[in-house]
Design a protein around this motif. Structure first.
Motif, PDB file in Angstrom:
ATOM      1  N   GLY A   1      59.185  30.187  35.521  1.00  0.00           N
ATOM      2  CA  GLY A   1      58.718  31.005  36.730  1.00  0.00           C
ATOM      3  C   GLY A   1      57.621  31.773  36.872  1.00  0.00           C
ATOM      4  N   LEU A   2      56.499  32.219  35.535  1.00  0.00           N
ATOM      5  CA  LEU A   2      55.683  32.516  35.008  1.00  0.00           C
ATOM      6  C   LEU A   2      54.236  32.533  35.675  1.00  0.00           C
ATOM      7  N   LEU A   3      53.796  33.418  35.993  1.00  0.00           N
ATOM      8  CA  LEU A   3      52.608  33.863  37.029  1.00  0.00           C
ATOM      9  C   LEU A   3      52.176  34.603  36.029  1.00  0.00           C
ATOM     10  N   HIS A   4      51.031  34.477  36.986  1.00  0.00           N
ATOM     11  CA  HIS A   4      49.498  34.570  35.755  1.00  0.00           C
ATOM     12  C   HIS A   4      48.583  35.856  35.889  1.00  0.00           C
ATOM     13  N   ALA A   5      47.888  36.886  36.083  1.00  0.00           N
ATOM     14  CA  ALA A   5      46.915  37.840  36.542  1.00  0.00           C
ATOM     15  C   ALA A   5      46.405  38.659  35.178  1.00  0.00           C
ATOM     16  N   VAL A   6      45.524  38.793  36.038  1.00  0.00           N
ATOM     17  CA  VAL A   6      43.791  38.732  35.249  1.00  0.00           C
ATOM     18  C   VAL A   6      43.438  40.400  35.904  1.00  0.00           C
ATOM     19  N   LEU A   7      43.440  41.138  34.261  1.00  0.00           N
ATOM     20  CA  LEU A   7      43.250  42.544  34.777  1.00  0.00           C
ATOM     21  C   LEU A   7      41.607  42.534  35.825  1.00  0.00           C
ATOM     22  N   VAL A   8      41.234  44.025  36.742  1.00  0.00           N
ATOM     23  CA  VAL A   8      39.863  43.832  36.826  1.00  0.00           C
ATOM     24  C   VAL A   8      39.346  45.010  36.830  1.00  0.00           C
ATOM     25  N   GLN A   9      38.828  45.798  35.958  1.00  0.00           N
ATOM     26  CA  GLN A   9      38.178  46.627  35.692  1.00  0.00           C
ATOM     27  C   GLN A   9      36.390  46.628  36.188  1.00  0.00           C
ATOM     28  N   GLY A  10      36.275  48.226  36.695  1.00  0.00           N
ATOM     29  CA  GLY A  10      34.675  47.957  36.816  1.00  0.00           C
ATOM     30  C   GLY A  10      33.773  48.096  36.213  1.00  0.00           C
ATOM     31  N   PRO A  11      32.089  47.882  36.100  1.00  0.00           N
ATOM     32  CA  PRO A  11      31.441  47.558  35.080  1.00  0.00           C
ATOM     33  C   PRO A  11      30.837  48.638  34.643  1.00  0.00           C
ATOM     34  N   ALA A  12      31.216  50.243  34.898  1.00  0.00           N
ATOM     35  CA  ALA A  12      31.124  50.885  33.524  1.00  0.00           C
ATOM     36  C   ALA A  12      32.603  51.982  34.120  1.00  0.00           C
ATOM     37  N   LEU A  13      32.728  52.538  32.954  1.00  0.00           N
ATOM     38  CA  LEU A  13      33.624  53.332  32.571  1.00  0.00           C
ATOM     39  C   LEU A  13      33.741  54.276  33.822  1.00  0.00           C
ATOM     40  N   GLY A  14      35.138  54.221  33.552  1.00  0.00           N
ATOM     41  CA  GLY A  14      35.897  55.066  34.556  1.00  0.00           C
ATOM     42  C   GLY A  14      35.587  54.954  36.798  1.00  0.00           C
ATOM     43  N   SER A  15      34.705  53.957  36.810  1.00  0.00           N
ATOM     44  CA  SER A  15      34.353  53.534  37.877  1.00  0.00           C
ATOM     45  C   SER A  15      35.606  52.881  38.818  1.00  0.00           C
ATOM     46  N   ARG A  16      35.655  52.682  40.037  1.00  0.00           N
ATOM     47  CA  ARG A  16      37.085  52.322  40.607  1.00  0.00           C
ATOM     48  C   ARG A  16      36.953  51.576  41.564  1.00  0.00           C
ATOM     49  N   PRO A  17      38.115  50.548  41.907  1.00  0.00           N
ATOM     50  CA  PRO A  17      38.154  50.083  43.307  1.00  0.00           C
ATOM     51  C   PRO A  17      37.001  50.470  44.628  1.00  0.00           C
ATOM     52  N   GLY A  18      36.254  49.852  44.910  1.00  0.00           N
ATOM     53  CA  GLY A  18      36.069  50.123  46.664  1.00  0.00           C
ATOM     54  C   GLY A  18      36.474  49.014  47.581  1.00  0.00           C
ATOM     55  N   ALA A  19      34.978  48.854  48.525  1.00  0.00           N
ATOM     56  CA  ALA A  19      35.993  48.236  49.827  1.00  0.00           C
ATOM     57  C   ALA A  19      35.197  46.403  49.310  1.00  0.00           C
ATOM     58  N   PHE A  20      36.168  45.692  49.350  1.00  0.00           N
ATOM     59  CA  PHE A  20      35.859  44.243  49.325  1.00  0.00           C
ATOM     60  C   PHE A  20      36.720  43.043  50.339  1.00  0.00           C
ATOM     61  N   ASP A  21      36.519  42.748  50.296  1.00  0.00           N
ATOM     62  CA  ASP A  21      36.730  41.027  50.962  1.00  0.00           C
ATOM     63  C   ASP A  21      38.217  40.624  50.566  1.00  0.00           C
ATOM     64  N   ALA A  22      39.555  41.197  51.270  1.00  0.00           N
ATOM     65  CA  ALA A  22      40.327  40.457  50.315  1.00  0.00           C
ATOM     66  C   ALA A  22      40.748  39.123  50.554  1.00  0.00           C
ATOM     67  N   ASP A  23      40.108  38.800  52.254  1.00  0.00           N
ATOM     68  CA  ASP A  23      40.960  37.575  52.905  1.00  0.00           C
ATOM     69  C   ASP A  23      39.990  36.618  52.034  1.00  0.00           C
ATOM     70  N   ALA A  24      38.484  36.580  51.592  1.00  0.00           N
ATOM     71  CA  ALA A  24      37.801  36.108  50.906  1.00  0.00           C
ATOM     72  C   ALA A  24      38.409  35.836  49.061  1.00  0.00           C
ATOM     73  N   LEU A  25      38.992  36.628  48.997  1.00  0.00           N
ATOM     74  CA  LEU A  25      39.190  36.290  47.115  1.00  0.00           C
ATOM     75  C   LEU A  25      40.349  35.948  47.343  1.00  0.00           C
ATOM     76  N   LEU A  26      41.732  35.833  49.014  1.00  0.00           N
ATOM     77  CA  LEU A  26      42.877  35.168  48.838  1.00  0.00           C
ATOM     78  C   LEU A  26      42.589  33.914  48.928  1.00  0.00           C
ATOM     79  N   ALA A  27      40.896  33.794  49.275  1.00  0.00           N
ATOM     80  CA  ALA A  27      41.059  32.083  49.886  1.00  0.00           C
ATOM     81  C   ALA A  27      40.450  31.459  48.605  1.00  0.00           C
ATOM     82  N   ARG A  28      40.452  31.604  47.846  1.00  0.00           N
ATOM     83  CA  ARG A  28      39.984  31.032  46.753  1.00  0.00           C
ATOM     84  C   ARG A  28      41.417  30.038  45.988  1.00  0.00           C
TER      85      ARG A  28
END
Length: 768
Positions: free
Chosen positions: A254-281
């Protein structure tokens, strides 16, 4: 000379501390009740069980990440029990503190003069400090693999545990047959007597567990038949046939797979994004927001049923600048060139005695520099090294499952104790509710001493409804969000007398401290606003072995905001380059042969001198070389092991350094398995050579420029030289081998390049 001891204050009264300190350390062997019951097995002590098939099960607290420790430690048991190595099986330890790594913890805190490294010369202060700190860390019981300490730590423990088991088995047979114990033999898993009685280990185990061992004496080297031989590694066949399982190979149902996403710069953090567009992939199931965990910045994790759709979605997220907010404060403006200048200023202040912590002082170095008795010559040089990434071939990964108040982990970690602790904190459960399996590690080099990837995996698993999930870092995420080897700078000044002898030496260095930042990440309950001096910042400098009447070693621990951590051989990795390059400069300034000049300063340290003489003989120091080639020499002690190295190099196309041959002489005490020992030195040499030639991490506006192996250069096959390793015969206990081969490479190569070009290379890497 002042000897300093760095130990965290214990919150106890003087009388309590004194009484506790006089008590002997708690036993690390333990009786049969120390191990939890296991069907079909009989425990003889806290480390060994006997199975129904006459196999012996050894509790193995140390991880296997290529260093051969699972074989070397099993050899200790097989030798004492006269058992074929293949019949020693490994068992995952419980949380009992007896499995904690005492040697690594003590060595990370204590530091003394080089003279204390010579057996028989250690001061009362050294012995007392080691005694007290060993007792303290024995109680902590932190299981960890690092600091080239696995064999050094368990050599006496496993020999005694196995010798105790041997005496119990022989004693049980003696009682059963009513025959003198001295007349019994143990070989190939069978106890026998010349008159005919025979019994297997399994047949004797139950009675042996209740038999007092009597006088226990581990076999000495003269009695060894397995130890000291090139026995085959237990992990080799599985690794060359592809059957070995690493963390990235874990596949629970039953294993699921996750991939980490960090910002381009050291210490940067997530901002606004279109979650629906991502989940539609295609294939994407969930997006998880991760808070700052165990030193890692806030991040995102894309969860999917397969790795590929998760990777594709993660790359889309990472490539959208609008999705990321810069790190607060100065972190978003980090620049490695600006940091380099800052480090140079700090090192200058340390050299002048205006800033930093004094790790070693003898005589009056400043007065000695100002006016030596016979005039002489003042020599000064500055050296710089960059940040370095770990670049383990297996990227960071961890598989986690949180269900019914229980946590299951499959984690390639160097620190099982801290991995369990962080998993419990994130999941909100007790540590007893965390089950951890440690597979093979596809490289560690200190990166897997961190627990950020474990905390992130558990946090993602909390969102998957009880399904196991494997969190993977891509190579780009791994390279651009590492805990880097600190950049560092040093300014060294020495006064040579007219006879070429060093009269005074001042060492001023600067670089971020590793251990305070590490402890704040992995043991936040112990974190404070104030840092104790970190010995790793100046190791290899304060332990400079050469005789100098007046000496001061001072370090400024900076805080530049770049995440830093332990990198193979830690401070020795760059301080050896600083020290041995400058020592070579002093020898040439004195008009002396670099080997002879060093030997003249080592009269009080015969073991250091011995490895120098050995490497000079084996490398042909002073004998003619082919046209266009030169030798460079370096000597360095780290993790209790002395390594002298000669590099034979030339200049290739475009004046690029080309290394043809590297000869190493090593004093590491008893060599348990010469093949494994040689492999470790070769591995350290190649690791150090790759870093010396190409290794660097550049940061521009907070962004690490080396994202993958196209710019993060590793050593290539055509750059690999012939490597020869020679061991000094010794009866002393084994010392470290996983890291000591790395530090001398860079200075030996730089010193060879000076002979070729007449120009000193004082900055790494050596290839632009």
């Amino acid at each position: 000379m002042k000897r300093r001891l760095l130990v965290s204050a214990l919150a106890a009264g003087p009388a309590l501390l004194l009484g506790w300190g006089l008590l002997p350390p708690r036993d690390r062997i333990g009786g049969s009740s120390s191990l939890a019951p296991l069907a079909g097995h009989v425990a003889l002590n806290g480390w060994l069980r006997v199975g129904a098939g006459d196999e012996v099960s050894l509790v193995m607290p140390h991880c296997e990440m290529g260093q051969g420790v699972h074989t070397a430690l099993a050899m200790l048991v097989a030798e004492e029990l006269r058992l074929p190595l293949a019949r020693v099986r490994l068992e995952t330890p419980s949380r009992d503190s007896r499995y904690g790594n005492v040697t690594a913890a003590v060595d990370s805190v204590l530091y003394f003069s080089p003279e204390d490294s010579e057996p028989g010369t250690r001061s009362h202060a050294h012995r007392a400090s080691h005694w007290l700190l060993s007792k303290a860390v024995r109680e902590l019981g932190i299981v960890a693999t690092g600091g080239s300490s696995s064999v050094a730590d368990l050599y006496p423990v496993l020999r005694e545990a196995a010798a105790t088991a041997r005496q119990q088995l022989l004693g049980a047979a003696s009682l059963r047959w009513r025959l003198p114990l001295a007349e019994l033999a143990l070989a190939d898993g069978v106890v026998s007597h010349g008159s005919g009685p025979r019994a297997t280990l399994a047949e004797l185990a139950q009675q042996a567990a209740a038999t007092p061992p009597g006088d226990v004496q581990p076999r000495g080297p003269a009695e060894w038949t397995l130890l000291g031989t090139p026995a085959a590694r237990s992990d080799s066949l599985a690794k060359v046939t592809g059957r070995a399982h690493y963390g990235i190979d874990v596949r629970p149902p039953g294993l699921l797979h996750a991939v980490l996403v960090q910002g381009p710069a050291l210490g940067s953090r997530p901002g606004a994004f279109d979650a629906d567009a991502l989940l539609a992939r295609p294939g994407v199931l969930r997006l998880v927001r991760l808070p700052a965990l165990a030193g890692a910045a806030p991040a995102l994790a894309v969860v999917a049923r397969q790795t590929w759709p998760a990777l594709q979605a993660a790359r889309w997220l990472a490539g959208e600048p609008g999705h990321w907010q810069p790190a607060p404060g100065a972190a978003g403006r980090l620049d490695s060139q600006a940091i380099r200048l800052s480090l140079q200023h700090a090192a200058h202040a340390a050299a002048e005695g205006r800033a930093g912590f004094v790790f070693r002082r003898q005589g009056d170095a400043d007065e000695g520099l100002a006016a030596a008795a016979d005039g002489g010559r003042l020599v000064e040089a500055r050296y710089d090294v960059p940040y370095l990434a770990h670049a383990t071939l297996e990227p960071m990964n961890c598989t986690a499952q949180v269900e019914g108040g229980q946590v299951r982990l499959w984690a390639p970690t160097q620190v099982p104790t801290l991995a369990r602790a962080v998993a419990a904190r994130v999941a909100g459960v007790d540590e007893d509710a965390v089950d951890l399996q440690v597979p093979y590690l596809g490289g560690g080099f200190g990166r897997r001493l961190e627990v950020d990837f474990i905390a992130q995996a558990v946090r993602v698993a909390l969102e998957t409804g009880g399904a196991p999930v494997q969190l993977l870092w891509s190579r780009e995420q791994d390279s651009q969000h590492d805990f880097y080897r600190p950049a560092a700078s040093v300014l060294m000044r020495a006064r040579l007398g007219r006879d070429g002898r060093p009269h005074a030496l001042v060492v001023g260095s600067a670089g971020d401290a590793v251990l305070p930042r590490y402890y704040a990440r992995v043991l936040p309950q112990l974190s404070t606003r104030f840092d104790l001096p970190d010995k790793t910042t100046a190791e290899g400098l304060f332990s400079l072995p050469y005789a100098v009447p007046h000496l001061r070693v001072q370090h400024v621990a900076t805080r530049h905001g770049v995440p830093v951590g332990s990198w193979r051989s830690v401070g020795h990795s760059h301080n050896a380059f600083f020290a041995e390059s400058f020592i070579d400069e002093l020898a040439h300034a004195a008009g002396a042969d670099p080997l002879a000049w060093r030997l003249a300063r080592l009269q009080a340290l015969p073991r250091h001198a011995a490895v120098l003489r050995l490497v000079a003989d084996k490398a042909g120091w002073g004998r003619p070389l082919p046209a266009g080639r030169a030798h460079g020499l370096a000597l360095h002690e780290s993790f209790g092991t002395r390594v002298a190295m000669v590099v034979e190099a030339s200049l290739g196309a475009g004046a690029t350094p080309r290394v043809h041959r590297i000869v190493a002489a090593v004093d590491c005490g008893l060599v348990l398995n010469p093949n494994i020992a040689r492999q470790q030195i070769e591995s350290g040499v190649l690791f150090g050579l790759g870093a010396a030639l190409h290794g660097r991490i550049d940061i521009v506006q907070g962004v690490v420029q080396q994202a993958n192996f196209d710019r993060l250069r590793l050593l290539r096959l055509h750059e690999t030289p012939v490597i020869e390793t020679h061991f000094v015969a010794s009866d002393d206990a084994p010392t470290g081998l996983g890291e000591p081969g790395t530090p001398p490479v860079a200075p030996a190569l730089a010193n060879a390049l000076f002979v070729l070009t007449g120009v000193r290379r004082r900055e790494l890497p050596l290839v632009a």
